[in-house]
Design an enzyme around this catalytic site. Structure first.
Site, mmCIF file in Angstrom:
data_model
loop_
_atom_site.group_PDB
_atom_site.id
_atom_site.type_symbol
_atom_site.label_atom_id
_atom_site.label_comp_id
_atom_site.label_asym_id
_atom_site.label_seq_id
_atom_site.Cartn_x
_atom_site.Cartn_y
_atom_site.Cartn_z
ATOM 1 N N ASP A 158 -21.155 -63.258 64.440
ATOM 2 C CA ASP A 158 -21.665 -64.606 64.754
ATOM 3 C C ASP A 158 -21.914 -65.312 63.427
ATOM 4 O O ASP A 158 -23.048 -65.506 62.997
ATOM 5 C CB ASP A 158 -22.959 -64.481 65.565
ATOM 6 C CG ASP A 158 -23.515 -65.839 65.956
ATOM 7 O OD1 ASP A 158 -24.694 -65.901 66.340
ATOM 8 O OD2 ASP A 158 -22.769 -66.840 65.825
ATOM 9 N N SER A 159 -20.815 -65.651 62.772
ATOM 10 C CA SER A 159 -20.927 -66.136 61.390
ATOM 11 C C SER A 159 -20.716 -67.632 61.299
ATOM 12 O O SER A 159 -20.366 -68.282 62.275
ATOM 13 C CB SER A 159 -19.850 -65.444 60.558
ATOM 14 O OG SER A 159 -18.607 -65.985 60.934
HETATM 15 N N1 SAM Z 1 -22.868 -70.222 66.129
HETATM 16 C C1 SAM Z 1 -22.633 -70.548 64.820
HETATM 17 C C2 SAM Z 1 -21.254 -71.018 64.655
HETATM 18 O O1 SAM Z 1 -20.462 -70.776 65.512
HETATM 19 O O2 SAM Z 1 -20.951 -71.679 63.705
HETATM 20 C C3 SAM Z 1 -23.052 -69.458 63.901
HETATM 21 C C4 SAM Z 1 -24.456 -69.391 63.824
HETATM 22 S S1 SAM Z 1 -25.261 -68.295 62.759
HETATM 23 C C5 SAM Z 1 -26.503 -69.377 62.275
HETATM 24 C C6 SAM Z 1 -24.295 -68.025 61.343
HETATM 25 C C7 SAM Z 1 -25.013 -67.133 60.351
HETATM 26 O O3 SAM Z 1 -24.081 -66.367 59.553
HETATM 27 C C8 SAM Z 1 -25.876 -67.906 59.336
HETATM 28 O O4 SAM Z 1 -27.235 -67.644 59.584
HETATM 29 C C9 SAM Z 1 -25.425 -67.361 57.963
HETATM 30 O O5 SAM Z 1 -26.485 -67.203 57.058
HETATM 31 C C10 SAM Z 1 -24.790 -66.030 58.365
HETATM 32 N N2 SAM Z 1 -23.846 -65.491 57.384
HETATM 33 C C11 SAM Z 1 -22.898 -66.165 56.672
HETATM 34 N N3 SAM Z 1 -22.252 -65.325 55.830
HETATM 35 C C12 SAM Z 1 -22.803 -64.085 56.015
HETATM 36 C C13 SAM Z 1 -22.576 -62.786 55.446
HETATM 37 N N4 SAM Z 1 -21.635 -62.611 54.505
HETATM 38 N N5 SAM Z 1 -23.300 -61.740 55.903
HETATM 39 C C14 SAM Z 1 -24.252 -61.911 56.873
HETATM 40 N N6 SAM Z 1 -24.538 -63.123 57.440
HETATM 41 C C15 SAM Z 1 -23.814 -64.179 57.023
#
Ligand code: SAM
Length: 284
Positions: A158-159
């Protein structure tokens, strides 16, 4: 003076979407990204990371129910699950609705997203971050998965989009590391792109997944706050059988789970895998 949050088309430069910010609740440039949380008359509270809408109070269930219940009810016996990203807690909350799930590990890179979601996005995460089944790890998902010795039945990615800090989560190396920590019959699901506005973004992750997973299947949902129509999820496993479930069995699993859903149903699950030709052509 009315304030507006603006998301622009990073592919063609063809569109921009503005959302009214009735009240800005939180704004910070964290070590990883620009974070803005505001209230909007239609969507309620809206989370924007690096200028891209991530989730909103009013339509989050479209995305989170399809991200979670499709793979979980397809698998049928998920006990241990891993969420990579998902800092808003929406996917976690849906996952923990399944009583048979014994343990969830969430690996989120940005502590700020989790902390303010707990405070300001209760409508999305509820009390999920307090659940004793949760192990929350603040770390880069790529490194954590590479070093991981545990095994999982389900991995949810879910990134953020492949154009921001989340880009590293769409690579062949990361998917190979994910495949290595899935137990037999294990499934992975990843959010992918909005094909109509980002046609180029669909193929690469699919090819990257195909290098480590013998079977992949795309399914779709149109999330109102994601501009451009249908977005695509990719479900991946090591056999095509593992990506399917018989109608009657799916109905029975849904009934047994006793979920109170607002978007997901077994019929919606089925229909989501029926792709319109314009998407099917992109997948090839
Ligand atoms: N639903 C959303 C979308 O479709 O765009 C995604 C929501 S969620 C908030 C995405 C999360 O991924 C963020 O909180 C971000 O900090 C996290 N994230 C990005 N890169 C990452 C990584 N390399 N490892 C772990 N988390 C990561």
């Amino acid at each position: 003076m009315t304030a507006w949050s603006e998301e622009t088309d990073s592919v063609y430069g063809a569109w921009r979407v503005q959302l009214r910010m009735s009240r800005v609740l939180f704004q910070e440039k964290s070590g990883h990204q620009d974070i803005v949380l505001f209230e909007n008359p239609l969507y309620g509270r809206v989370l924007v990371l690096d200028g891209i809408v991530q989730t909103t109070e009013r339509d989050e269930f479209f995305y989170h129910e399809m991200l979670v219940h499709v793979p979980l009810l397809t698998h049928g016996a998920v006990r241990r699950a891993l969420i990579v990203g998902g800092g808003d807690g929406g996917a976690l909350e849906e996952l923990l609705k399944h009583a048979a799930v014994e343990r969830v590990t969430m690996v989120e890179i940005d502590r700020s997203v989790v902390e303010f979601s707990k405070t300001h996005l209760k409508a999305i995460c509820g009390d999920a971050f307090e659940d004793p089944r949760l192990e929350l790890v603040i770390a880069d998902g790529v490194q954590w998965v590479k070093d991981c010795a545990e095994r999982f039945d389900l991995i949810l990615i879910d990134s953020t989009d492949p154009v921001t800090s989340g880009e590293v989560l769409y690579t062949p190396a990361f998917y190979a590391a994910c495949a290595a920590i899935l137990d037999e019959g294990g499934l992975l699901v990843t959010q992918n792109a909005v094909p109509f506005t980002e046609p180029e973004s669909l193929g690469a992750p699919l090819a990257a997944l195909g290098a480590s997973f013998a079977a992949t299947a795309c399914y779709r949902v149109a999330v109102p706050s994601f501009y451009g129509g249908d977005m695509v999820f990719v479900l991946a496993g090591q056999t095509s059988e593992s990506l399917g479930v018989a109608d009657r069995e799916l109905e029975a699993r849904f009934a047994a789970a006793g979920l109170d859903t607002r978007y997901y149903t077994p019929a919606i699950h089925r229909g989501a895998f029926a792709l319109p030709p314009y998407i099917a052509e992109m997948i090839g």
